[in-house]
Write a protein that holds these residues in place. Structure first.
Motif, short mmCIF file in Angstrom:
data_model
loop_
_atom_site.label_atom_id
_atom_site.label_comp_id
_atom_site.label_asym_id
_atom_site.label_seq_id
_atom_site.Cartn_x
_atom_site.Cartn_y
_atom_site.Cartn_z
N MET A 129 89.58 -33.34 85.63
CA MET A 129 88.56 -32.31 85.82
C MET A 129 87.28 -32.68 85.05
O MET A 129 87.32 -32.89 83.85
CB MET A 129 89.07 -30.96 85.33
N PRO A 130 86.15 -32.79 85.75
CA PRO A 130 84.89 -33.14 85.08
C PRO A 130 84.36 -31.99 84.24
O PRO A 130 84.78 -30.84 84.39
CB PRO A 130 83.95 -33.44 86.25
N GLN A 131 83.40 -32.30 83.40
CA GLN A 131 82.78 -31.31 82.54
C GLN A 131 81.68 -30.58 83.31
O GLN A 131 81.04 -31.14 84.19
CB GLN A 131 82.17 -31.99 81.32
N GLN A 132 81.46 -29.33 82.96
CA GLN A 132 80.34 -28.59 83.52
C GLN A 132 79.03 -29.14 82.95
O GLN A 132 78.97 -29.58 81.80
CB GLN A 132 80.45 -27.10 83.15
N ILE A 133 78.00 -29.15 83.78
CA ILE A 133 76.68 -29.61 83.36
C ILE A 133 75.73 -28.41 83.45
O ILE A 133 75.76 -27.66 84.42
CB ILE A 133 76.19 -30.78 84.22
N GLU A 134 74.88 -28.28 82.44
CA GLU A 134 73.95 -27.15 82.37
C GLU A 134 73.14 -27.02 83.66
O GLU A 134 72.68 -28.02 84.21
CB GLU A 134 72.98 -27.34 81.21
N PRO A 135 72.95 -25.81 84.12
CA PRO A 135 72.11 -25.62 85.31
C PRO A 135 70.63 -25.82 84.99
O PRO A 135 70.23 -25.83 83.82
CB PRO A 135 72.39 -24.17 85.69
N LEU A 136 69.86 -25.98 86.03
CA LEU A 136 68.40 -26.06 85.88
C LEU A 136 67.89 -24.65 85.62
O LEU A 136 68.28 -23.70 86.28
CB LEU A 136 67.79 -26.61 87.17
N ARG A 143 75.87 -25.02 89.08
CA ARG A 143 75.30 -24.12 90.09
C ARG A 143 73.99 -23.58 89.54
O ARG A 143 73.92 -23.16 88.39
CB ARG A 143 76.21 -22.92 90.35
N PHE A 144 72.96 -23.62 90.40
CA PHE A 144 71.67 -23.05 90.01
C PHE A 144 70.84 -22.81 91.26
O PHE A 144 70.88 -23.57 92.22
CB PHE A 144 70.92 -23.97 89.03
N GLY A 195 71.04 -21.06 93.81
CA GLY A 195 71.72 -21.09 95.10
C GLY A 195 72.25 -22.45 95.50
O GLY A 195 72.77 -22.63 96.59
N ILE A 196 72.12 -23.44 94.61
CA ILE A 196 72.57 -24.81 94.87
C ILE A 196 73.88 -25.05 94.13
O ILE A 196 74.02 -24.67 92.97
CB ILE A 196 71.51 -25.82 94.39
N THR A 197 74.82 -25.70 94.81
CA THR A 197 76.10 -26.06 94.21
C THR A 197 76.17 -27.58 94.11
O THR A 197 75.91 -28.28 95.09
CB THR A 197 77.27 -25.55 95.06
N ILE A 198 76.52 -28.08 92.93
CA ILE A 198 76.66 -29.52 92.69
C ILE A 198 78.13 -29.80 92.46
O ILE A 198 78.77 -29.15 91.63
CB ILE A 198 75.86 -29.97 91.45
N ALA A 199 78.67 -30.79 93.19
CA ALA A 199 80.09 -31.09 93.09
C ALA A 199 80.34 -32.59 93.23
O ALA A 199 79.50 -33.34 93.73
CB ALA A 199 80.86 -30.35 94.18
#
Length: 85
Positions: free
Chosen positions: A77-84, A6-7, A9-13
């Motif tokens: 469950m996937p890993q979290q990825i760093e936000p921009l 999340r960054f 206001g954008i959610t990536i899924a």
């Protein structure tokens, strides 16, 4: 649908065991796009500025996105990825 970042206001899924080709979903308000991990091809509608942020993030994390795609295909469950930033 596991959220992987999340960054701005954008959610990536990604969905578990989703259809090919490898892709992820980006949501911003009532907008949603699907982005092909290998090619960066975008399907859907998104504000230009938000899309530029997503594609910049995509370029930085393509390898991690493919790893998460494989994890989701196994219904894990996937890993979290760093936000921009």
């Amino acid at each position: 649908m596991p959220v992987i970042s999340r960054f701005l206001g954008i959610t990536i899924a990604m969905y578990w065991n989703d259809h090919l080709p490898p892709h992820y979903h980006a949501k911003y308000g009532h907008y949603e796009v699907i982005i092909d991990i290998a090619t960066g091809v975008v399907t859907g509608s998104f504000p230009k500025r938000a899309l530029r942020h997503v594609l910049e993030w995509h370029d930085l994390h393509r390898e991690k996105l493919m790893e998460n795609w494989e994890i989701c295909r196994q219904k894990q469950m996937p890993q979290q990825i760093e936000p921009l930033e």
